[in-house]
Write an enzyme that holds these catalytic residues in place. Structure first.
Site, PDB file in Angstrom:
ATOM      1  N   ASN A 157      78.376 -15.557  69.030  1.00  0.00           N
ATOM      2  CA  ASN A 157      77.154 -14.810  69.323  1.00  0.00           C
ATOM      3  C   ASN A 157      76.541 -15.460  70.555  1.00  0.00           C
ATOM      4  OD1 ASN A 157      74.669 -13.590  69.412  1.00  0.00           O
ATOM      5  ND2 ASN A 157      73.882 -14.542  67.538  1.00  0.00           N
ATOM      6  N   LYS A 173      74.135 -14.539  72.324  1.00  0.00           N
ATOM      7  CA  LYS A 173      72.678 -14.341  72.461  1.00  0.00           C
ATOM      8  C   LYS A 173      72.367 -13.935  73.911  1.00  0.00           C
ATOM      9  CE  LYS A 173      72.017 -17.361  68.554  1.00  0.00           C
ATOM     10  NZ  LYS A 173      71.157 -18.279  67.808  1.00  0.00           N
ATOM     11  N   HIS A 175      70.157  -9.902  62.934  1.00  0.00           N
ATOM     12  CA  HIS A 175      70.093 -11.348  63.170  1.00  0.00           C
ATOM     13  C   HIS A 175      68.653 -11.818  62.937  1.00  0.00           C
ATOM     14  CE1 HIS A 175      70.113 -15.206  65.199  1.00  0.00           C
ATOM     15  NE2 HIS A 175      71.418 -15.200  65.016  1.00  0.00           N
ATOM     16  N   GLU A 229      66.795 -13.704  64.537  1.00  0.00           N
ATOM     17  CA  GLU A 229      65.939 -13.648  65.732  1.00  0.00           C
ATOM     18  C   GLU A 229      65.405 -12.241  65.930  1.00  0.00           C
ATOM     19  OE1 GLU A 229      68.832 -15.385  68.372  1.00  0.00           O
ATOM     20  OE2 GLU A 229      68.578 -17.290  67.331  1.00  0.00           O
ATOM     21  N   GLU A 256      73.162 -16.938  57.292  1.00  0.00           N
ATOM     22  CA  GLU A 256      72.629 -17.851  58.300  1.00  0.00           C
ATOM     23  C   GLU A 256      71.263 -18.365  57.859  1.00  0.00           C
ATOM     24  OE1 GLU A 256      74.599 -17.109  62.369  1.00  0.00           O
ATOM     25  OE2 GLU A 256      72.839 -15.834  62.248  1.00  0.00           O
ATOM     26  N   GLY A 282      70.467 -23.097  65.591  1.00  0.00           N
ATOM     27  CA  GLY A 282      70.078 -23.713  66.855  1.00  0.00           C
ATOM     28  C   GLY A 282      69.330 -25.029  66.682  1.00  0.00           C
ATOM     29  N   SER A 333      74.372 -23.676  63.485  1.00  0.00           N
ATOM     30  CA  SER A 333      74.852 -24.965  64.005  1.00  0.00           C
ATOM     31  C   SER A 333      76.266 -25.297  63.566  1.00  0.00           C
ATOM     32  CB  SER A 333      73.888 -26.110  63.622  1.00  0.00           C
ATOM     33  OG  SER A 333      72.614 -25.893  64.181  1.00  0.00           O
TER      34      SER A 333
HETATM   35  P1  PGA Z   1      73.852 -21.524  66.372  1.00  0.00           P
HETATM   36  O1  PGA Z   1      73.507 -19.961  66.206  1.00  0.00           O
HETATM   37  O2  PGA Z   1      75.307 -21.683  66.100  1.00  0.00           O
HETATM   38  O3  PGA Z   1      73.459 -21.843  67.783  1.00  0.00           O
HETATM   39  O4  PGA Z   1      73.008 -22.252  65.353  1.00  0.00           O
HETATM   40  C1  PGA Z   1      74.111 -19.181  65.206  1.00  0.00           C
HETATM   41  C2  PGA Z   1      73.516 -17.797  65.225  1.00  0.00           C
HETATM   42  O5  PGA Z   1      72.295 -17.670  65.384  1.00  0.00           O
HETATM   43  O6  PGA Z   1      74.242 -16.781  65.087  1.00  0.00           O
END
Ligand code: PGA
Length: 253
Positions: free
Chosen positions: A9, A11, A94, A96, A166, A172, A211
Site C-alpha cells: 500500500n 499510500k 483503510h 486512514e 490492521e 506506521g 508495521s
Molecule cells: P505500515 O502501513 O506498514 O506503514 O504500518 C500499513 C497500512 O496502513 O496498510
C-alpha cells in the site's frame, strides 16, 4: 490451502515515474513468488504502473474507489475507470480513509459490493484503535466491522474478498502486533465471518497489516490464521518488500 497474498500500500507516495522505477526494481526480486503479490498505487500512477507490470507476476491495485457508477461526484474515481486501466484489486476502508475522509461501515459495504460487481478483489481493512483496545470490546468491534463490510455479499462472492486486519495502533508506528495478537484477532474475524457464511470463511484470506516488515514477516507468516500482509512503509523499498514476499512464499507447501 489459502494462497497467501502480500499487497503493498504505497499510500500518497511515489510519482508515476518513481513508481515505475520501484516496480522495475521489484520485479526480478519477486519473480519466483509462490504467493500473490500486489501493489496498490496512487490513482495517477496507475497507467505507468500497469505498463511497468506487464508480463510480471505482480497484480495492480488502487487504494480507494467510489461506489457510484458515474455522475456528479467531483474528484472521485469509478470502478469502470479503474477497470479500463487494468486494475484488479482495490483497498477499501483503510483506517486512514475512515479517520480522515469519513468512510463508514456503510460506505465500505457499498464499495465492497461495487468492487465485486466490477470483478475486482477488494482488500477490506478493519481494525481497532489503541483506545478501543484498552477500553475492551475490541473483539466485537473488529467482528462487527467485518460483518458490516460483507453485509449482503453473496456466498459465492465472499471468498473473493480479502480482509486486512490492521490494528490502528500498529500502522506506521513501528509497533507491530505480536504474532499471537495478530493471529488471535484474525481468528476472531474468521469466526465472525463463519457465523454468516459457514465453511466459506475457511477459504477467505485475511492479512495482517501494521508495521509489517522484513524482520517480523517470517514470524507473522508462520501463524496459522495469517494469510499475508498489507504493507505500507516497507513496500516502498524493493529489497524489504521482496523479503516479506519470500517469507509468505516459504509457507506455501
Ligand atoms: P505500515 O502501513 O506498514 O506503514 O504500518 C500499513 C497500512 O496502513 O496498510
Amino acid at each position: 490451502m489459502r494462497k497467501p497474498i502480500i499487497a503493498g500500500n504505497w499510500k500518497m507516495n511515489m510519482t508515476p515515474s518513481q513508481g515505475a522505477a520501484l516496480i522495475n526494481e521489484m520485479k526480478p526480486l519477486v519473480a519466483d513468488a509462490k504467493c500473490d503479490v500486489v501493489v496498490c498505487v496512487p490513482y495517477v500512477d496507475i497507467p505507468a504502473a500497469a505498463e511497468a507490470l506487464k508480463g510480471s507476476n505482480i497484480g495492480l491495485g488502487a487504494q480507494n474507489m467510489n461506489f457510484e457508477p458515474k455522475g456528479a461526484f467531483t474528484g472521485e474515481i469509478s470502478a469502470d475507470m479503474l477497470k479500463e486501466l487494468g486494475v484488479q484489486y482495490v483497498i477499501i476502508g483503510h483506517s486512514e480513509r475512515r479517520a480522515y475522509y469519513a468512510e463508514t461501515d456503510e460506505t465500505v459495504n457499498k464499495k465492497v459490493k461495487a468492487a465485486l460487481d466490477a470483478g475486482f478483489t477488494p482488500i477490506v481493512c478493519v481494525g481497532e484503535s489503541l483506545e478501543q483496545r484498552e477500553a475492551g470490546g475490541w473483539e466485537k468491534l473488529i467482528a462487527d466491522q467485518a460483518k458490516a463490510a460483507l453485509d449482503g455479499v453473496c456466498p459465492m462472492c465472499v471468498t473473493k474478498v480479502v480482509i486486512a486486519y490492521e490494528p490502528i495502533w500498529a500502522i506506521g508506528t513501528g509497533k507491530t502486533a505480536s504474532d499471537e495478537q495478530a493471529n488471535e484477532a484474525i481468528a476472531i474475524i474468521r469466526k465472525a465471518v463463519s457465523e454468516v457464511y459457514g465453511e466459506k470463511a475457511e477459504e477467505l484470506r485475511i492479512q495482517y497489516g501494521g508495521s509489517m516488515n522484513a524482520k517480523n514477516a517470517q514470524g507473522l507468516m508462520a501463524q496459522e490464521q495469517i494469510d499475508g500482509g498489507l504493507i505500507g512503509g516497507a513496500s516502498l523499498k524493493a529489497p524489504d518488500f521482496s523479503v516479506i514476499v519470500a517469507a509468505a512464499s516459504a509457507t506455501v507447501k
